[in-house]
Write a protein that holds these residues in place. Structure first.
Motif, PDB file in Angstrom:
ATOM      1  N   ASP A 145       0.788  -1.232   0.000  1.00 25.62           N
ATOM      2  CA  ASP A 145       0.000   0.000   0.000  1.00 25.62           C
ATOM      3  C   ASP A 145       0.822   1.285   0.000  1.00 25.62           C
ATOM      4  N   VAL A 146       2.146   1.160  -0.037  1.00 27.72           N
ATOM      5  CA  VAL A 146       2.981   2.361  -0.065  1.00 27.72           C
ATOM      6  C   VAL A 146       4.081   2.186  -1.109  1.00 27.72           C
ATOM      7  N   ALA A 147       4.611   3.308  -1.588  1.00 24.28           N
ATOM      8  CA  ALA A 147       5.722   3.272  -2.542  1.00 24.28           C
ATOM      9  C   ALA A 147       6.999   2.940  -1.778  1.00 24.28           C
ATOM     10  N   SER A 148       7.350   1.670  -1.766  1.00 24.26           N
ATOM     11  CA  SER A 148       8.436   1.203  -0.904  1.00 24.26           C
ATOM     12  C   SER A 148       9.820   1.522  -1.450  1.00 24.26           C
ATOM     13  N   ARG A 261      23.055  -3.706   5.077  1.00 23.13           N
ATOM     14  CA  ARG A 261      22.606  -4.942   4.465  1.00 23.13           C
ATOM     15  C   ARG A 261      22.479  -4.843   2.954  1.00 23.13           C
ATOM     16  N   LEU A 262      21.896  -3.747   2.460  1.00 22.06           N
ATOM     17  CA  LEU A 262      21.508  -3.682   1.058  1.00 22.06           C
ATOM     18  C   LEU A 262      22.669  -3.428   0.114  1.00 22.06           C
ATOM     19  N   GLY A 263      23.714  -2.714   0.567  1.00 18.05           N
ATOM     20  CA  GLY A 263      24.842  -2.426  -0.318  1.00 18.05           C
ATOM     21  C   GLY A 263      25.474  -3.682  -0.880  1.00 18.05           C
ATOM     22  N   PRO A 264      25.922  -4.603  -0.012  1.00 15.35           N
ATOM     23  CA  PRO A 264      26.491  -5.859  -0.519  1.00 15.35           C
ATOM     24  C   PRO A 264      25.477  -6.661  -1.331  1.00 15.35           C
ATOM     25  N   GLY A 265      24.231  -6.711  -0.888  1.00 17.69           N
ATOM     26  CA  GLY A 265      23.222  -7.484  -1.609  1.00 17.69           C
ATOM     27  C   GLY A 265      23.018  -6.989  -3.023  1.00 17.69           C
ATOM     28  N   ARG A 266      23.005  -5.673  -3.196  1.00 12.25           N
ATOM     29  CA  ARG A 266      22.815  -5.111  -4.536  1.00 12.25           C
ATOM     30  C   ARG A 266      23.935  -5.523  -5.473  1.00 12.25           C
ATOM     31  N   ILE A 267      25.157  -5.428  -4.988  1.00 13.92           N
ATOM     32  CA  ILE A 267      26.273  -5.734  -5.879  1.00 13.92           C
ATOM     33  C   ILE A 267      26.379  -7.234  -6.130  1.00 13.92           C
ATOM     34  N   ALA A 338      28.522   4.197  -2.578  1.00 11.82           N
ATOM     35  CA  ALA A 338      27.100   4.183  -2.931  1.00 11.82           C
ATOM     36  C   ALA A 338      26.801   4.559  -4.381  1.00 11.82           C
ATOM     37  N   PRO A 339      27.379   5.664  -4.923  1.00  9.22           N
ATOM     38  CA  PRO A 339      27.058   5.998  -6.320  1.00  9.22           C
ATOM     39  C   PRO A 339      27.522   4.932  -7.307  1.00  9.22           C
ATOM     40  N   TRP A 340      28.614   4.248  -6.977  1.00 11.78           N
ATOM     41  CA  TRP A 340      29.118   3.210  -7.873  1.00 11.78           C
ATOM     42  C   TRP A 340      28.221   1.984  -7.818  1.00 11.78           C
ATOM     43  N   ILE A 341      27.723   1.666  -6.624  1.00 11.95           N
ATOM     44  CA  ILE A 341      26.777   0.553  -6.500  1.00 11.95           C
ATOM     45  C   ILE A 341      25.504   0.872  -7.278  1.00 11.95           C
ATOM     46  N   ARG A 385      15.628  -5.366 -12.052  1.00  3.01           N
ATOM     47  CA  ARG A 385      15.571  -3.910 -12.263  1.00  3.01           C
ATOM     48  C   ARG A 385      14.643  -3.217 -11.255  1.00  3.01           C
ATOM     49  N   LEU A 386      13.927  -4.018 -10.481  1.00  2.00           N
ATOM     50  CA  LEU A 386      13.055  -3.477  -9.424  1.00  2.00           C
ATOM     51  C   LEU A 386      13.561  -3.853  -8.033  1.00  2.00           C
ATOM     52  N   ALA A 387      14.139  -5.047  -7.907  1.00  2.00           N
ATOM     53  CA  ALA A 387      14.604  -5.511  -6.607  1.00  2.00           C
ATOM     54  C   ALA A 387      15.719  -4.619  -6.074  1.00  2.00           C
ATOM     55  N   ASP A 388      15.712  -4.387  -4.760  1.00  2.00           N
ATOM     56  CA  ASP A 388      16.722  -3.530  -4.110  1.00  2.00           C
ATOM     57  C   ASP A 388      16.748  -2.125  -4.702  1.00  2.00           C
ATOM     58  N   GLY A 389      15.590  -1.640  -5.104  1.00  2.00           N
ATOM     59  CA  GLY A 389      15.484  -0.281  -5.620  1.00  2.00           C
ATOM     60  C   GLY A 389      15.362  -0.245  -7.125  1.00  2.00           C
TER      61      GLY A 389
END
Length: 411
Positions: A145-148, A261-267, A338-341, A385-389
């Motif tokens: 119900d929210v833009a996560s 948590r999310l930085g390593p997961g994204r890469i 962060a910008p490189w990730i 392209r949607l997961a982790d942002g």
């Protein structure tokens, strides 16, 4: 600034062992494993499916090919993030790769959370069996119900009541929550009111998956596929009571934990996507050399030389960007990395999708069927392209970092 993407000699030999196991032991069992999913209850492992998966895991573990994701840790191999990128790329070449070596999402991110922020009790109850590959876990953040993509919107109610917190609300796209081995959730919740700074309103709490009041409403389908038995579940919490000691670090620390948590997961996702692109290019080339039409090999028709060349060049560029992001992570400055990730989080899925799509085209009708792994690979990478942002959020971060070089104003 000396930037190196080189594997140390001992880790080069280790990578070769992983590559050999993937090619010679895991890939030959892929098709049989996938065929088992449609037998009986899709959300339970068949005897043969469990035999394949657990047998491969036992082999990897016995060979010491286990928990490579534990970068910069005495519990693993002490790989740098740059070095792990090469391993993750290889694991991305097969759907079973990451789990066989105990390097699956979302478990790796959850294990990092337990290791960094968990109590001794949490480490014994949850981290130890996760490290051993005995259980699975899920990370519950996104809400229907929210833009996560703006995580300050996360609104699942988490109210203190004596020695407990009481949770009410819904989560969806809870990857891995469909797996019968999933025993624990890490859940992003709202504990603070709107009077607090917006990044101090959310917290993370550990919730056993069998807690009363948790209801799995449905598996979310990705382009018509439910991804059983892993699943991306839509879950409702109704007066779910969790001991207050299960909150991680204390109220209002959710964003702090999420960034760790999310930085390593994204890469890690991006590294595996490059592996998927490599496999698609390999399949494309083999098809182009084996199949004939109009009296010629497909490779000699149309623009196929150019297509293959462009795919190779784009994979190489994506890999280098991924390694550069990994190098920045290894320097220990999350803000600088962060910008490189964000850049590679946009680029890697985009490149992988292009290569997979070109491979589908080379295979014709077979490419979109169940007779090749390409259609499934495409749906997974498109989801990335949607997961982790979503892409737009990451492009925004890249642009803000670029603009800040030229102004003192708030961007």
């Amino acid at each position: 600034m000396n930037m190196s993407f080189v594997l140390r000699e001992e880790n080069r030999a280790l990578l070769e062992r992983v590559r050999d196991m993937i090619r010679n032991e895991i890939m030959p069992l892929e098709e049989e494993y996938q065929a088992e999913i449609n037998k009986g209850d899709r959300w339970q492992y068949t005897e043969r499916q469990a035999e394949i998966l657990e047998g491969l895991k036992a082999k990897a573990k016995a060979a010491g090919l286990w928990n490579f994701w534990l970068t910069d840790s005495d519990k693993g191999f002490g790989l740098t993030t740059v070095e792990y990128a090469y391993f993750a790329e290889e694991m991305g070449k097969t759907p079973l790769g990451a789990e066989v070596f105990n390097c699956s999402a979302p478990d790796t991110g959850n294990m990092e959370v337990f290791e960094r922020y968990g109590t001794d009790k949490m480490k014994e109850q949850w981290l130890r069996p996760l490290l051993e590959g005995e259980i699975r876990s899920a990370y519950l953040m996104t809400e229907p119900d929210v833009a996560s993509s703006d995580a300050t919107n996360i609104s699942m109610s988490c109210v203190r009541d004596g020695d407990d917190y009481v949770l009410n609300g819904e989560k969806w796209w809870s990857s891995g929550a469909g797996d019968p081995r999933c025993k624990v959730y890490i859940v992003m919740v709202k504990t603070g009111g709107d009077d607090l700074p917006k990044h101090k309103r959310q917290s993370m709490i550990v919730v056993p998956a069998d807690t009363p009041g948790i209801e799995v409403l449905r598996p979310m389908e990705v382009y018509g596929h439910d991804d059983a038995p892993h699943g991306h579940m839509h879950i409702r919490f109704t007066n779910v009571r969790v001991p207050a000691e299960n909150i991680l670090l204390g109220e209002g620390r959710g964003f702090e934990i999420a960034q760790g948590r999310l930085g390593p997961g994204r890469i890690h996702h991006c590294m595996r996507a490059i592996g998927q692109a490599e496999m698609a290019l390999e399949q494309m080339c083999k098809r182009a050399l084996q199949r004939e039409a109009f009296g010629k090999k497909l490779a000699q028709l149309g623009a196929n030389f150019d297509i293959i060349a462009e795919c190779r060049m784009e994979i190489e560029m994506a890999r280098l960007l991924c390694l550069k992001a990994a190098w920045y992570m290894d320097q220990g400055d999350a803000r600088a990395a962060a910008p490189w990730i964000s850049q590679i989080k946009v680029v890697a899925p985009r490149v992988a999708l292009k290569v997979i799509d070109e491979a589908v085209q080379m295979f014709g009708g077979q490419g979109v069927s169940q007779d090749t792994p390409l259609a499934t690979a495409w749906t997974h990478v498109r989801t990335l392209r949607l997961a982790d942002g979503p892409d737009a959020v990451h492009r925004r971060q890249v642009a803000r970092a670029e603009l800040k070089k030229h102004t003192q104003e708030k961007i």
